[in-house]
Motif scaffolding. Structure first.
Motif, PDB file in Angstrom:
ATOM      1  N   UNK A   1      12.705 -30.994  40.368  1.00  0.00           N
ATOM      2  CA  UNK A   1      12.063 -30.139  41.314  1.00  0.00           C
ATOM      3  C   UNK A   1      11.240 -31.029  42.306  1.00  0.00           C
ATOM      4  N   UNK A   2      11.690 -30.360  43.592  1.00  0.00           N
ATOM      5  CA  UNK A   2      11.110 -31.282  44.871  1.00  0.00           C
ATOM      6  C   UNK A   2       9.954 -30.559  44.938  1.00  0.00           C
TER       7      UNK A   2
ATOM      8  N   UNK B   1      15.975 -26.620  51.331  1.00  0.00           N
ATOM      9  CA  UNK B   1      15.417 -25.584  50.127  1.00  0.00           C
ATOM     10  C   UNK B   1      16.792 -24.815  49.694  1.00  0.00           C
ATOM     11  N   UNK B   2      16.844 -24.462  48.411  1.00  0.00           N
ATOM     12  CA  UNK B   2      17.903 -23.518  47.957  1.00  0.00           C
ATOM     13  C   UNK B   2      17.677 -22.252  48.484  1.00  0.00           C
ATOM     14  N   UNK B   3      18.867 -21.418  48.526  1.00  0.00           N
ATOM     15  CA  UNK B   3      18.711 -20.064  48.819  1.00  0.00           C
ATOM     16  C   UNK B   3      19.697 -19.197  47.844  1.00  0.00           C
TER      17      UNK B   3
ATOM     18  N   UNK C   1       7.378 -24.012  47.929  1.00  0.00           N
ATOM     19  CA  UNK C   1       8.015 -22.547  48.628  1.00  0.00           C
ATOM     20  C   UNK C   1       7.841 -21.679  47.462  1.00  0.00           C
ATOM     21  N   UNK C   2       8.041 -21.883  46.170  1.00  0.00           N
ATOM     22  CA  UNK C   2       7.939 -20.816  45.052  1.00  0.00           C
ATOM     23  C   UNK C   2       6.145 -20.687  45.097  1.00  0.00           C
ATOM     24  N   UNK C   3       5.654 -21.194  45.284  1.00  0.00           N
ATOM     25  CA  UNK C   3       4.194 -20.993  45.107  1.00  0.00           C
ATOM     26  C   UNK C   3       3.938 -19.968  46.384  1.00  0.00           C
TER      27      UNK C   3
END
Length: 77
Positions: A51-52, A3-5, A58-60
């Motif tokens: 969007x994966x 995941x991006x950070x 992860x955003x949720x």
């Protein structure tokens, strides 16, 4: 896939500063609009293939953690 950070980017260079999924120009608001309308996560992912699933989930989770931090003083780990 890692995941991006950070998960979300806010920059005046992208959609006039609207929060977007990092690495994309997909507004985070679009995800919540889909879910609020009763659409599935799969429907969102089909419409926004950049969007994966892992990134969206992860955003949720980040949103849920952020919202619940103010409830009764308890903090999510």
């Amino acid at each position: 896939m890692s995941l991006p950070d950070p998960l979300i980017t806010i920059s005046p260079d992208y959609l006039s500063g609207a929060p977007v999924f990092t690495g994309t120009r997909v507004p985070v608001r679009a995800l919540f609009d889909y879910l609020e309308a009763g659409d599935s996560l799969n429907a969102f992912l089909t419409q926004f293939p950049g969007v994966s699933r892992e990134h969206a989930v992860a955003v949720i989770k980040l949103a849920a953690k952020t919202v619940t931090l103010g409830e009764g003083g308890s903090k999510a780990a």
